[in-house]
Design a protein around this motif. Structure first.
Motif, PDB file in Angstrom:
ATOM      1  N   SER A  13       0.840  -1.199   0.000  1.00 26.28           N
ATOM      2  CA  SER A  13       0.000   0.000   0.000  1.00 26.28           C
ATOM      3  C   SER A  13       0.874   1.248   0.000  1.00 26.28           C
ATOM      4  O   SER A  13       1.919   1.290   0.658  1.00 26.28           O
ATOM      5  CB  SER A  13      -0.897   0.023   1.235  1.00 26.28           C
ATOM      6  N   LEU A  14       0.422   2.256  -0.724  1.00 25.12           N
ATOM      7  CA  LEU A  14       1.161   3.513  -0.760  1.00 25.12           C
ATOM      8  C   LEU A  14       0.815   4.344   0.459  1.00 25.12           C
ATOM      9  O   LEU A  14      -0.347   4.467   0.844  1.00 25.12           O
ATOM     10  CB  LEU A  14       0.829   4.282  -2.038  1.00 25.12           C
ATOM     11  N   VAL A  15       1.863   4.901   1.073  1.00 22.93           N
ATOM     12  CA  VAL A  15       1.725   5.689   2.289  1.00 22.93           C
ATOM     13  C   VAL A  15       2.523   6.971   2.097  1.00 22.93           C
ATOM     14  O   VAL A  15       3.548   6.984   1.411  1.00 22.93           O
ATOM     15  CB  VAL A  15       2.276   4.881   3.504  1.00 22.93           C
ATOM     16  N   TRP A  16       2.031   8.051   2.701  1.00 24.08           N
ATOM     17  CA  TRP A  16       2.764   9.317   2.649  1.00 24.08           C
ATOM     18  C   TRP A  16       2.687   9.981   4.008  1.00 24.08           C
ATOM     19  O   TRP A  16       1.680   9.894   4.711  1.00 24.08           O
ATOM     20  CB  TRP A  16       2.168  10.257   1.596  1.00 24.08           C
ATOM     21  N   LYS A  17       3.801  10.617   4.393  1.00 23.67           N
ATOM     22  CA  LYS A  17       3.834  11.440   5.606  1.00 23.67           C
ATOM     23  C   LYS A  17       4.687  12.656   5.286  1.00 23.67           C
ATOM     24  O   LYS A  17       5.440  12.660   4.306  1.00 23.67           O
ATOM     25  CB  LYS A  17       4.431  10.666   6.779  1.00 23.67           C
ATOM     26  N   GLN A  18       4.567  13.668   6.118  1.00 25.20           N
ATOM     27  CA  GLN A  18       5.360  14.869   5.903  1.00 25.20           C
ATOM     28  C   GLN A  18       6.835  14.501   5.895  1.00 25.20           C
ATOM     29  O   GLN A  18       7.282  13.709   6.716  1.00 25.20           O
ATOM     30  CB  GLN A  18       5.072  15.889   6.994  1.00 25.20           C
ATOM     31  N   GLY A  19       7.551  15.041   4.928  1.00 20.84           N
ATOM     32  CA  GLY A  19       8.975  14.748   4.830  1.00 20.84           C
ATOM     33  C   GLY A  19       9.289  13.789   3.690  1.00 20.84           C
ATOM     34  O   GLY A  19      10.420  13.737   3.222  1.00 20.84           O
ATOM     35  N   LEU A  20       8.292  13.026   3.242  1.00 24.15           N
ATOM     36  CA  LEU A  20       8.518  12.133   2.098  1.00 24.15           C
ATOM     37  C   LEU A  20       8.324  12.932   0.814  1.00 24.15           C
ATOM     38  O   LEU A  20       7.408  13.749   0.726  1.00 24.15           O
ATOM     39  CB  LEU A  20       7.526  10.958   2.107  1.00 24.15           C
ATOM     40  N   MET A  21       9.152  12.656  -0.176  1.00 19.86           N
ATOM     41  CA  MET A  21       9.062  13.356  -1.449  1.00 19.86           C
ATOM     42  C   MET A  21       7.887  12.837  -2.271  1.00 19.86           C
ATOM     43  O   MET A  21       7.324  13.559  -3.072  1.00 19.86           O
ATOM     44  CB  MET A  21      10.358  13.181  -2.257  1.00 19.86           C
ATOM     45  N   ALA A  22       7.540  11.565  -2.082  1.00 16.93           N
ATOM     46  CA  ALA A  22       6.490  10.958  -2.898  1.00 16.93           C
ATOM     47  C   ALA A  22       5.804   9.858  -2.108  1.00 16.93           C
ATOM     48  O   ALA A  22       6.292   9.432  -1.064  1.00 16.93           O
ATOM     49  CB  ALA A  22       7.116  10.375  -4.170  1.00 16.93           C
ATOM     50  N   TRP A  23       4.686   9.398  -2.616  1.00 16.53           N
ATOM     51  CA  TRP A  23       4.002   8.244  -2.022  1.00 16.53           C
ATOM     52  C   TRP A  23       4.952   7.063  -2.085  1.00 16.53           C
ATOM     53  O   TRP A  23       5.631   6.856  -3.098  1.00 16.53           O
ATOM     54  CB  TRP A  23       2.712   7.953  -2.798  1.00 16.53           C
ATOM     55  N   THR A  24       5.005   6.300  -1.012  1.00 18.85           N
ATOM     56  CA  THR A  24       5.977   5.222  -0.878  1.00 18.85           C
ATOM     57  C   THR A  24       5.272   3.965  -0.375  1.00 18.85           C
ATOM     58  O   THR A  24       4.374   4.056   0.459  1.00 18.85           O
ATOM     59  CB  THR A  24       7.065   5.650   0.139  1.00 18.85           C
ATOM     60  N   ALA A  25       5.695   2.805  -0.879  1.00 15.19           N
ATOM     61  CA  ALA A  25       5.123   1.541  -0.407  1.00 15.19           C
ATOM     62  C   ALA A  25       5.408   1.398   1.084  1.00 15.19           C
ATOM     63  O   ALA A  25       6.515   1.700   1.545  1.00 15.19           O
ATOM     64  CB  ALA A  25       5.714   0.373  -1.178  1.00 15.19           C
ATOM     65  N   LEU A  26       4.419   0.926   1.824  1.00 19.36           N
ATOM     66  CA  LEU A  26       4.551   0.765   3.277  1.00 19.36           C
ATOM     67  C   LEU A  26       5.827   0.010   3.631  1.00 19.36           C
ATOM     68  O   LEU A  26       6.540   0.392   4.551  1.00 19.36           O
ATOM     69  CB  LEU A  26       3.309   0.025   3.801  1.00 19.36           C
ATOM     70  N   LYS A  27       6.141  -1.041   2.881  1.00 19.79           N
ATOM     71  CA  LYS A  27       7.310  -1.872   3.193  1.00 19.79           C
ATOM     72  C   LYS A  27       8.641  -1.130   3.048  1.00 19.79           C
ATOM     73  O   LYS A  27       9.667  -1.611   3.507  1.00 19.79           O
ATOM     74  CB  LYS A  27       7.322  -3.125   2.301  1.00 19.79           C
ATOM     75  N   GLU A  28       8.618   0.069   2.421  1.00 23.10           N
ATOM     76  CA  GLU A  28       9.853   0.847   2.226  1.00 23.10           C
ATOM     77  C   GLU A  28      10.058   1.908   3.309  1.00 23.10           C
ATOM     78  O   GLU A  28      11.084   2.567   3.335  1.00 23.10           O
ATOM     79  CB  GLU A  28       9.815   1.569   0.864  1.00 23.10           C
ATOM     80  N   ILE A  29       9.060   2.095   4.173  1.00 20.29           N
ATOM     81  CA  ILE A  29       9.152   3.152   5.189  1.00 20.29           C
ATOM     82  C   ILE A  29       9.676   2.542   6.484  1.00 20.29           C
ATOM     83  O   ILE A  29       9.055   1.646   7.039  1.00 20.29           O
ATOM     84  CB  ILE A  29       7.783   3.842   5.374  1.00 20.29           C
ATOM     85  N   GLU A  30      10.810   3.048   6.904  1.00 18.54           N
ATOM     86  CA  GLU A  30      11.568   2.432   8.003  1.00 18.54           C
ATOM     87  C   GLU A  30      10.713   2.091   9.216  1.00 18.54           C
ATOM     88  O   GLU A  30      10.676   0.946   9.648  1.00 18.54           O
ATOM     89  CB  GLU A  30      12.730   3.355   8.398  1.00 18.54           C
ATOM     90  N   GLU A  31       9.986   3.074   9.775  1.00 16.59           N
ATOM     91  CA  GLU A  31       9.259   2.796  11.018  1.00 16.59           C
ATOM     92  C   GLU A  31       8.043   1.910  10.810  1.00 16.59           C
ATOM     93  O   GLU A  31       7.494   1.380  11.770  1.00 16.59           O
ATOM     94  CB  GLU A  31       8.865   4.099  11.735  1.00 16.59           C
TER      95      GLU A  31
END
Length: 86
Positions: free
Chosen positions: A52-70
């Motif tokens: 699933s694509l996830v975004w939070k402040q500080g990310l340049m683009a929507w990112t797959a959940l599995k790629e977001i460290e926390e």
């Protein structure tokens, strides 16, 4: 005369940490913002998954959940990072 009870130069408490809020994509829609705990709940009940694509402040683009460290903790089998090479 009015005197405040606090001694001069008293340390102020640190600011309350701002909770990171996440947006996520489900069923072709942008949803959120939700807290980390709510996102974890959505993952647990399979509303979102590792891709699933996830975004939070500080990310340049929507990112797959599995790629977001926390958020990797959601995936289970928490594998520690490799030891640094001496």
């Amino acid at each position: 005369p009015f005197t405040s009870q606090q001694p001069r130069g008293a340390a102020l408490p640190p600011p309350i940490p701002v909770q990171v809020m996440y947006y996520y994509a489900a069923n072709g829609q942008q949803l959120g913002p939700v807290s980390f705990d709510k996102l974890k709940e959505l993952f647990a009940n399979r509303t979102i998954n590792r891709d699933s694509l996830v975004w939070k402040q500080g990310l340049m683009a929507w990112t797959a959940l599995k790629e977001i460290e926390e958020l990797k903790a959601f995936l289970g089998g928490s594998i520690p990072p490799p030891l640094p090479q001496m």
